[in-house]
Design an enzyme around this catalytic site. Sequence first.
Site, short mmCIF file in Angstrom:
data_model
loop_
_atom_site.label_atom_id
_atom_site.label_comp_id
_atom_site.label_asym_id
_atom_site.label_seq_id
_atom_site.Cartn_x
_atom_site.Cartn_y
_atom_site.Cartn_z
N VAL A 316 0.99 -1.27 -0.20
CA VAL A 316 0.20 0.19 0.02
C VAL A 316 1.23 1.06 0.04
O VAL A 316 1.79 1.42 1.45
CB VAL A 316 -1.06 -0.24 1.36
CG1 VAL A 316 -1.87 0.91 1.31
CG2 VAL A 316 -1.33 -1.50 1.28
N PRO A 317 1.43 1.79 -0.52
CA PRO A 317 2.50 2.64 -1.62
C PRO A 317 2.99 3.84 -0.80
O PRO A 317 2.01 4.61 -2.09
CB PRO A 317 2.43 2.56 -3.12
CG PRO A 317 1.25 2.56 -3.34
CD PRO A 317 0.16 1.47 -2.26
N CYS A 318 1.67 4.44 0.33
CA CYS A 318 2.01 5.15 0.96
C CYS A 318 2.92 6.71 0.90
O CYS A 318 2.91 8.14 0.58
CB CYS A 318 1.74 5.29 2.51
SG CYS A 318 2.41 4.38 3.20
N HIS A 319 4.99 5.97 0.49
CA HIS A 319 5.57 6.64 0.09
C HIS A 319 5.92 7.23 -0.90
O HIS A 319 6.13 8.03 -1.26
CB HIS A 319 7.20 5.48 -0.25
CG HIS A 319 6.80 4.38 -1.00
ND1 HIS A 319 5.88 2.73 -1.64
CD2 HIS A 319 6.92 4.71 -2.42
CE1 HIS A 319 5.90 3.22 -2.66
NE2 HIS A 319 6.57 3.25 -3.02
#
Length: 363
Positions: A316-319
């Site tokens: 889950v690419p919150c970056h």
Amino acid sequence: MLLERPSDDVYYDALIRRDAAYDGFAYVCVTSTGIFCRFTCPARKPKKENCVFRETTAECLDAGFRACKRCRPMLRMKGNEPTVAQLLDALDREPQRRWRESDIEALGLDLSTVRRAFKRQFGMSFLEIARQRRVGLAVESLVTGSDVIEAQLDAGFESGSGFRAAITQLFGEAPQSLRGKTLLKADWIETPIGPMMAIACDHALHLLEFIDRPALPAEIRRLQKTNGCGIVMGRTTVTDRIESELRRYFDGYNDGFSTPLAGHGTPFERMVWDELRRIPAGTVRSYSEQANAIGRTSAVRAVARANGANQIAIVVPCHRVLGVNGLLTGYGGGLWRKRWLLEHEKRMVASLTPMTELQERRA
């Protein structure tokens, strides 16, 4: 520098070489067997991905591992106190026994001498070690479907309340609610930017975080409370699957992630996380753009909080969400990792683009 913990690479190299210099200073916990060993153990060496390294036997026991019967890591190679060896031998013979101080005295041993010897060598008393062994055996019995009373008696607990208290302290719920349940299993996954902890059941991934994330202990407690069950060391097929997908990701393949994820979080948080997964690798958004994408233009701060509550890193690419004016901000794994991941994804997409164009021209 002398106090700095060696890397897992250094530890694993020493393990393969059976380096006796590490004896008493580090131990290997093998997740595939649930056993911990000395580096000099004559048994066949495990794969690196199945190794977790600990500095004390107490840490190994706390993590739920059992001492190897071949190399006997609970005993020192040299100068082991006779009382320690005698009691550990007795515990191996009767691991389900409820040991008491009177039992120690019956063996002709002085209680204060035994207490000091075990505290000095293991950081815990003999009775504490024996209690951990009993509780571990009881939990194994419960999760295979045994009756609570049967598991209680097998573990050597005469008091039902004492048994329930011991199980609840370790796993956060009463024995009867453990019966027939599959506990969540936690294991380490090595990556080029540091080890990650993966917690999974047989069906879905519940947590994936870098182990030095400051909020990790709180996330584990919250996960344990939310699921109403305990977390033990071990692997599932889900763990193997996410490890394989992470390996391809770090090798530069933009395949995405298909490992099933557990449905944690509020409806709003899940909506934010679902939108995060729609951001293509190699691109970034601002928090306001993320809010617009879910139709909540005024919920920028709420979106930022939901990003921070994400406990499935990378997948889950919150970056891929940046602050005002493109500033790197708000990443629990460390801003240096956020920058590394974004640059890695740019290189990954750039390296795949020419091949895609060539295939289109040929078609």
